[in-house]
Scaffold this motif. Structure first.
Motif, PDB file in Angstrom:
ATOM      1  N   ARG A 165      -4.854  10.084   2.241  1.00  0.00           N
ATOM      2  CA  ARG A 165      -5.805   9.010   2.525  1.00  0.00           C
ATOM      3  C   ARG A 165      -5.263   8.129   3.638  1.00  0.00           C
ATOM      4  O   ARG A 165      -4.062   7.847   3.715  1.00  0.00           O
ATOM      5  CB  ARG A 165      -6.057   8.149   1.283  1.00  0.00           C
ATOM      6  CG  ARG A 165      -6.810   8.872   0.182  1.00  0.00           C
ATOM      7  CD  ARG A 165      -7.043   7.987  -1.003  1.00  0.00           C
ATOM      8  NE  ARG A 165      -7.835   6.812  -0.643  1.00  0.00           N
ATOM      9  CZ  ARG A 165      -8.146   5.839  -1.516  1.00  0.00           C
ATOM     10  NH1 ARG A 165      -7.727   5.920  -2.770  1.00  0.00           N
ATOM     11  NH2 ARG A 165      -8.866   4.818  -1.136  1.00  0.00           N
ATOM     12  N   THR A 220       5.021  -0.477  -9.957  1.00  0.00           N
ATOM     13  CA  THR A 220       5.002   0.690  -9.073  1.00  0.00           C
ATOM     14  C   THR A 220       6.421   1.055  -8.633  1.00  0.00           C
ATOM     15  O   THR A 220       7.167   0.191  -8.139  1.00  0.00           O
ATOM     16  CB  THR A 220       4.133   0.426  -7.833  1.00  0.00           C
ATOM     17  OG1 THR A 220       2.809   0.101  -8.249  1.00  0.00           O
ATOM     18  CG2 THR A 220       4.092   1.649  -6.936  1.00  0.00           C
ATOM     19  N   TYR A 228      -2.566   9.576  -2.413  1.00  0.00           N
ATOM     20  CA  TYR A 228      -2.253   8.592  -1.379  1.00  0.00           C
ATOM     21  C   TYR A 228      -1.858   9.247  -0.054  1.00  0.00           C
ATOM     22  O   TYR A 228      -2.109   8.686   1.018  1.00  0.00           O
ATOM     23  CB  TYR A 228      -1.115   7.680  -1.849  1.00  0.00           C
ATOM     24  CG  TYR A 228      -1.442   6.925  -3.120  1.00  0.00           C
ATOM     25  CD1 TYR A 228      -2.119   5.716  -3.075  1.00  0.00           C
ATOM     26  CD2 TYR A 228      -1.081   7.437  -4.362  1.00  0.00           C
ATOM     27  CE1 TYR A 228      -2.411   5.028  -4.244  1.00  0.00           C
ATOM     28  CE2 TYR A 228      -1.371   6.753  -5.530  1.00  0.00           C
ATOM     29  CZ  TYR A 228      -2.040   5.557  -5.469  1.00  0.00           C
ATOM     30  OH  TYR A 228      -2.349   4.880  -6.606  1.00  0.00           O
ATOM     31  N   SER A 256       0.832  -1.199   0.000  1.00  0.00           N
ATOM     32  CA  SER A 256       0.000   0.000   0.000  1.00  0.00           C
ATOM     33  C   SER A 256       0.870   1.254   0.000  1.00  0.00           C
ATOM     34  O   SER A 256       1.902   1.323   0.666  1.00  0.00           O
ATOM     35  CB  SER A 256      -0.904  -0.002   1.240  1.00  0.00           C
ATOM     36  OG  SER A 256      -1.562   1.230   1.370  1.00  0.00           O
ATOM     37  N   LEU A 257       0.445   2.241  -0.781  1.00  0.00           N
ATOM     38  CA  LEU A 257       1.189   3.499  -0.884  1.00  0.00           C
ATOM     39  C   LEU A 257       0.574   4.602  -0.034  1.00  0.00           C
ATOM     40  O   LEU A 257       1.006   5.756  -0.114  1.00  0.00           O
ATOM     41  CB  LEU A 257       1.235   3.953  -2.351  1.00  0.00           C
ATOM     42  CG  LEU A 257       1.903   2.988  -3.339  1.00  0.00           C
ATOM     43  CD1 LEU A 257       1.806   3.554  -4.749  1.00  0.00           C
ATOM     44  CD2 LEU A 257       3.356   2.744  -2.961  1.00  0.00           C
ATOM     45  N   PHE A 258      -0.417   4.264   0.782  1.00  0.00           N
ATOM     46  CA  PHE A 258      -1.096   5.284   1.577  1.00  0.00           C
ATOM     47  C   PHE A 258      -0.158   5.837   2.649  1.00  0.00           C
ATOM     48  O   PHE A 258       0.554   5.099   3.317  1.00  0.00           O
ATOM     49  CB  PHE A 258      -2.352   4.718   2.229  1.00  0.00           C
ATOM     50  CG  PHE A 258      -3.401   4.307   1.228  1.00  0.00           C
ATOM     51  CD1 PHE A 258      -4.084   5.260   0.490  1.00  0.00           C
ATOM     52  CD2 PHE A 258      -3.685   2.971   1.008  1.00  0.00           C
ATOM     53  CE1 PHE A 258      -5.043   4.884  -0.437  1.00  0.00           C
ATOM     54  CE2 PHE A 258      -4.634   2.599   0.088  1.00  0.00           C
ATOM     55  CZ  PHE A 258      -5.315   3.550  -0.649  1.00  0.00           C
ATOM     56  N   ARG A 316      -4.671   4.686   5.811  1.00  0.00           N
ATOM     57  CA  ARG A 316      -4.385   3.299   5.433  1.00  0.00           C
ATOM     58  C   ARG A 316      -5.614   2.452   5.664  1.00  0.00           C
ATOM     59  O   ARG A 316      -6.401   2.684   6.572  1.00  0.00           O
ATOM     60  CB  ARG A 316      -3.220   2.740   6.273  1.00  0.00           C
ATOM     61  CG  ARG A 316      -1.911   3.443   5.975  1.00  0.00           C
ATOM     62  CD  ARG A 316      -0.792   2.891   6.837  1.00  0.00           C
ATOM     63  NE  ARG A 316      -0.657   1.451   6.667  1.00  0.00           N
ATOM     64  CZ  ARG A 316      -0.083   0.892   5.610  1.00  0.00           C
ATOM     65  NH1 ARG A 316       0.353   1.623   4.616  1.00  0.00           N
ATOM     66  NH2 ARG A 316       0.041  -0.421   5.527  1.00  0.00           N
ATOM     67  N   THR A 336       8.696   4.349  -6.604  1.00  0.00           N
ATOM     68  CA  THR A 336       8.667   5.616  -5.866  1.00  0.00           C
ATOM     69  C   THR A 336      10.073   6.207  -5.813  1.00  0.00           C
ATOM     70  O   THR A 336      11.073   5.475  -5.807  1.00  0.00           O
ATOM     71  CB  THR A 336       8.139   5.432  -4.424  1.00  0.00           C
ATOM     72  OG1 THR A 336       8.928   4.433  -3.764  1.00  0.00           O
ATOM     73  CG2 THR A 336       6.680   5.000  -4.437  1.00  0.00           C
TER      74      THR A 336
END
Length: 320
Positions: free
Chosen positions: A313, A256, A310, A185-187, A315, A258
Motif C-alpha cells: 500500500r 505496535t 502494508y 505509519s507502517l506503509f 503511503r 516490528t
C-alpha cells in the motif's frame, strides 16, 4: 595770617581759629590726597564688581547657549529616532508580508481550508482605540513621522502578528499531528530495493521442506543493502536471536512492534531512538536462512499481523 571761623549749629556762637598759610596749604593738600585715594579705591571696587558682573553675564550666556544647543540636539535626535523607528517598522511590515507568504504555503502544504486560513487577506479585527492613541488620517502614517502615527502603526502591526501567530499555531498543531501519523505509519517496505520471496502464513519450509507457519514476510535482495526502520520508535532488541540470526526489534508505541531479521551487520543498539527510514542494519543471511533477505514481522498488541497489508500500500498523501 588766616582765620578759620567755626559756627555752632545749636548756640550760634562763633569760634575763631587762627591758621597760618603753611598749615592751610598742608590741610588742603591732605584733603586732596584723601579724595584722590578714595576715588581710586572706589574705582577699583567698581571695576571689580563690573568685571564680576561681566563674568557672570558671560557664564549665563554660555549656559543659555549650551541649553539652546542641547534642545536643538534633542530635537534632532527625536527627529532621527522617529525616522529610524519608521524605517524599522517598515522592515517589520515587510517581514510580516513574508510571514503571510510562508503561512499561505503552509496552508497549502497542510491541505487546510484556505478560506479559513487565508493569509492573503487582512484578518477581521476591531474594537475601540486604546486610551492615549489618536485616530490617524488615512495618509498620516506615510506622510507624518509623528509619535502618535508610529504608535498607531505599531499597534496595528502587533495585532496582525498576534493573528498570524494564532493561525500558525493551529497549522503547527495540524502539521505535527500529520507528522506523528506519518512517522507512525507502517506503509512501505523496510528496504529500498527488494522483492517478496516468501509470504505470511502457511508455506513449505525452505529448510525442512515441510508445511509450516511463517510469521512474517521475506524480502530478498542484494547482500549489504540498507535495512531501514519502517516507522519511528525505540529499539527494544538488537543482537542475535535463535532462528532469526542478527535481529532488530522496534517498539513504535500504541502496541505496535516490528522485527527485522537475518542481518549481515547491525547499526543500532537496544535503547536507541530511531526515526522512520533510519538505517538499522544491512541485509544478510545470518541465522536460519538460505540467502540474503530480510525477515520482516509486525505485531499489534502482541498478535502478529500480515506485513503484506502494508508493504503493497502507498503511503497516505498530505491531503488525506
Amino acid at each position: 595770617m588766616m582765620k578759620l571761623i567755626v559756627l555752632s549749629e545749636h548756640s550760634g556762637n562763633q569760634t575763631v581759629i587762627p591758621v597760618n598759610r603753611n598749615s592751610a596749604v598742608l590741610a588742603t593738600f591732605t584733603v586732596l590726597l584723601l579724595l584722590i585715594g578714595l576715588s581710586v579705591v572706589l574705582e577699583r571696587v567698581l571695576s571689580q564688581q563690573a568685571r564680576l558682573a561681566s563674568t557672570l553675564l558671560e557664564q549665563l550666556q554660555s549656559d543659555i547657549n549650551q541649553q539652546r544647543d542641547g534642545i536643538a540636539e534633542l530635537e534632532q535626535n527625536l527627529s532621527l529616532n522617529l525616522e529610524v523607528s519608521a524605517a524599522r517598522i517598515a522592515r517589520l511590515e515587510s517581514r510580516l508580508l513574508r510571514l503571510d507568504a510562508l503561512g499561505q504555503r503552509l496552508t497549502e502544504y497542510a491541505a487546510l481550508d484556505q478560506d479559513e486560513f487565508d493569509f492573503s487577506e487582512q484578518a477581521g479585527v476591531g474594537g475601540p482605540l486604546p486610551q492615549g492613541l489618536v485616530e490617524p488620517s488615512p495618509t498620516s502614517d506615510q506622510m507624518n513621522l509623528t509619535e502618535p502615527a508610529l504608535k498607531e502603526r505599531l499597534f496595528r502591526m502587533s495585532q496582525a502578528v498576534l493573528n498570524r501567530s494564532d493561525q500558525l499555531a493551529v497549522i503547527e498543531r495540524v502539521l505535527l499531528r500529520q507528522q506523528r501519523l506519518e512517522e507512525a505509519s507502517l506503509f512501505g517496505k523496510p528496504v529500498a530495493k527488494g522483492w517478496v520471496s516468501s509470504n505470511y502464513g502457511m508455506r513449505t519450509d525452505p529448510i525442512t521442506g515441510k508445511r509450516a507457519w511463517h510469521n512474517g514476510v521475506d524480502i530478498a535482495g542484494v547482500k549489504g543493502v540498507e535495512v531501514r526502520a519502517i516507522a519511528s520508535g525505540i529499539v527494544t532488541f538488537s543482537g542475535t536471536k535463535s532462528g532469526y540470526g542478527k535481529m532488530v526489534e522496534i517498539n513504535h508505541g500504541g502496541g505496535t512492534v516490528t522485527r527485522y531479521a537475518h542481518h549481515r551487520a547491525l547499526s543500532v543498539d537496544a535503547g536507541d531512538l530511531v526515526k522512520r527510514g533510519q538505517k538499522i542494519g544491512e541485509m544478510g543471511s545470518s541465522g536460519r536462512s538460505t540467502g540474503p533477505h530480510v525477515h520482516y514481522e509486525i505485531y499489534k498488541n502482541g498478535r502478529s499481523v500480515d506485513p503484506s497489508l502494508y508493504i503493497h500500500r502507498a503511503r497516505p498523501t498530505k491531503s488525506g
